[in-house]
Design an enzyme around this catalytic site. Sequence first.
Site, PDB file in Angstrom:
ATOM      1  N   THR A   1      29.803  35.350  53.655  1.00  0.00           N
ATOM      2  CA  THR A   1      29.214  36.825  53.534  1.00  0.00           C
ATOM      3  C   THR A   1      27.643  36.626  53.926  1.00  0.00           C
ATOM      4  OG1 THR A   1      30.701  37.761  51.541  1.00  0.00           O
ATOM      5  CG2 THR A   1      28.309  38.317  51.663  1.00  0.00           C
TER       6      THR A   1
ATOM      7  N   ARG B   1      42.164  45.646  50.612  1.00  0.00           N
ATOM      8  CA  ARG B   1      41.384  44.791  49.540  1.00  0.00           C
ATOM      9  C   ARG B   1      39.893  44.996  49.400  1.00  0.00           C
ATOM     10  NH1 ARG B   1      37.262  40.761  49.645  1.00  0.00           N
ATOM     11  NH2 ARG B   1      37.520  39.123  47.928  1.00  0.00           N
TER      12      ARG B   1
ATOM     13  N   ASP C   1      33.495  42.017  46.421  1.00  0.00           N
ATOM     14  CA  ASP C   1      32.385  42.475  45.395  1.00  0.00           C
ATOM     15  C   ASP C   1      31.232  42.957  46.279  1.00  0.00           C
ATOM     16  OD1 ASP C   1      32.447  39.767  46.642  1.00  0.00           O
ATOM     17  OD2 ASP C   1      30.331  39.671  45.828  1.00  0.00           O
TER      18      ASP C   1
ATOM     19  N   THR D   1      27.505  35.709  47.292  1.00  0.00           N
ATOM     20  CA  THR D   1      28.289  35.395  48.290  1.00  0.00           C
ATOM     21  C   THR D   1      29.503  34.433  47.275  1.00  0.00           C
ATOM     22  OG1 THR D   1      29.068  34.072  49.968  1.00  0.00           O
ATOM     23  CG2 THR D   1      26.941  33.720  48.895  1.00  0.00           C
TER      24      THR D   1
ATOM     25  N   GLY E   1      35.133  36.969  45.664  1.00  0.00           N
ATOM     26  CA  GLY E   1      34.593  38.279  45.233  1.00  0.00           C
ATOM     27  C   GLY E   1      35.329  38.949  43.989  1.00  0.00           C
TER      28      GLY E   1
HETATM   29  N1  ASP Z   1      32.314  37.668  48.329  1.00  0.00           N
HETATM   30  C1  ASP Z   1      33.065  37.871  49.834  1.00  0.00           C
HETATM   31  C2  ASP Z   1      34.392  38.683  49.373  1.00  0.00           C
HETATM   32  O1  ASP Z   1      34.981  38.494  48.502  1.00  0.00           O
HETATM   33  C3  ASP Z   1      33.426  36.721  50.297  1.00  0.00           C
HETATM   34  C4  ASP Z   1      32.592  35.568  50.232  1.00  0.00           C
HETATM   35  O2  ASP Z   1      31.314  35.871  49.998  1.00  0.00           O
HETATM   36  O3  ASP Z   1      32.786  34.507  50.718  1.00  0.00           O
HETATM   37  O4  ASP Z   1      34.601  39.717  50.193  1.00  0.00           O
END
Ligand code: ASP
Length: 292
Positions: free
Chosen positions: A160, A188, A191, A211, A214
């Site tokens: 992210t 889906r 966060d 990050t 999520g």
């Molecule tokens: N937080 C992000 C999500 O769940 C993915 C990540 O940051 O690795 O979409």
Amino acid sequence: MNPVIAIHGGAGVMRGITPQGAKRYKGGLERALDAGYAVLEAGGASLEAVAAAVTQLEDDPLFNAGRGAVYTSDERHELDASIMDGATLRAGGVTAASRIRNPVLAARAVMEHSPHVLLAGRGAEVFARKHAIAFAPPSYFHTSNRLRALRKGLLRHHGTVGAVALDAQGNLAAATSTGGSTGKLPGRVGDSPIIGAGTYADNATCAVSGTGLGEAFIRVALAHEVSARMRLRGEPLARAAAAGLAQVARIGGDGGLIAVDRRGNIAMPFNSEGMFRACIGRDGARIVAIYR
Ligand code: ASP
């Protein structure tokens, strides 16, 4: 007041990154840091700075956002982003957008030109088009290593991008953008586009971008949790950030966050192997790092 900025390019398993690869990632972080800091140095607003830094990271195929985003289980892209202004608590986000070139700019348009906070899918794209946000074909978002990761079942690969900043006027802002998690089910939502989960900014406390897993970040409302700990318990930024992340860990989540408070303190904790991160502090000192 000297301005401050911190950015991240995702947290997670860093195995397999060669020294050469690490150099490229750091170069990408430097470019985004410079893009954001240039805005602040010129007296620009933190909101402008976080949008500039995140746009740069979205354009860089190394990072999981915009160009270079990971694939859904049906081999498509669904992009999420959000942005928040700490001075007014105005916020905007888009989710499950597959043709918007820079989702963070669409998120900003939602904040500035609609009465809503979060627009999804087709509605987000219709809105973005109306507000002259640039589009790109599916081929633009394609990267062969991401497709290979999906087909090999390397579903733990995430990432992210995000930025938080404090400008010379004392205003805080945060922005986050992502392709989500590799192999996620179509529809889906993670966060990153959710205000209070992956992104939060309040001039009274801090600005946060997260990050990691999520689902865990949503369940503990991580970004708001960090702000709330400062506001209600008077915790300093570093403690609030660490405590928020500990709650994520308690329910099996991993990842990290970047945060800056109204005095310009920076926190960048993570509980994964590494987190691509960089910052320029109150004293002008620059940090660019991946591992502990
Ligand atoms: N937080 C992000 C999500 O769940 C993915 C990540 O940051 O690795 O979409």
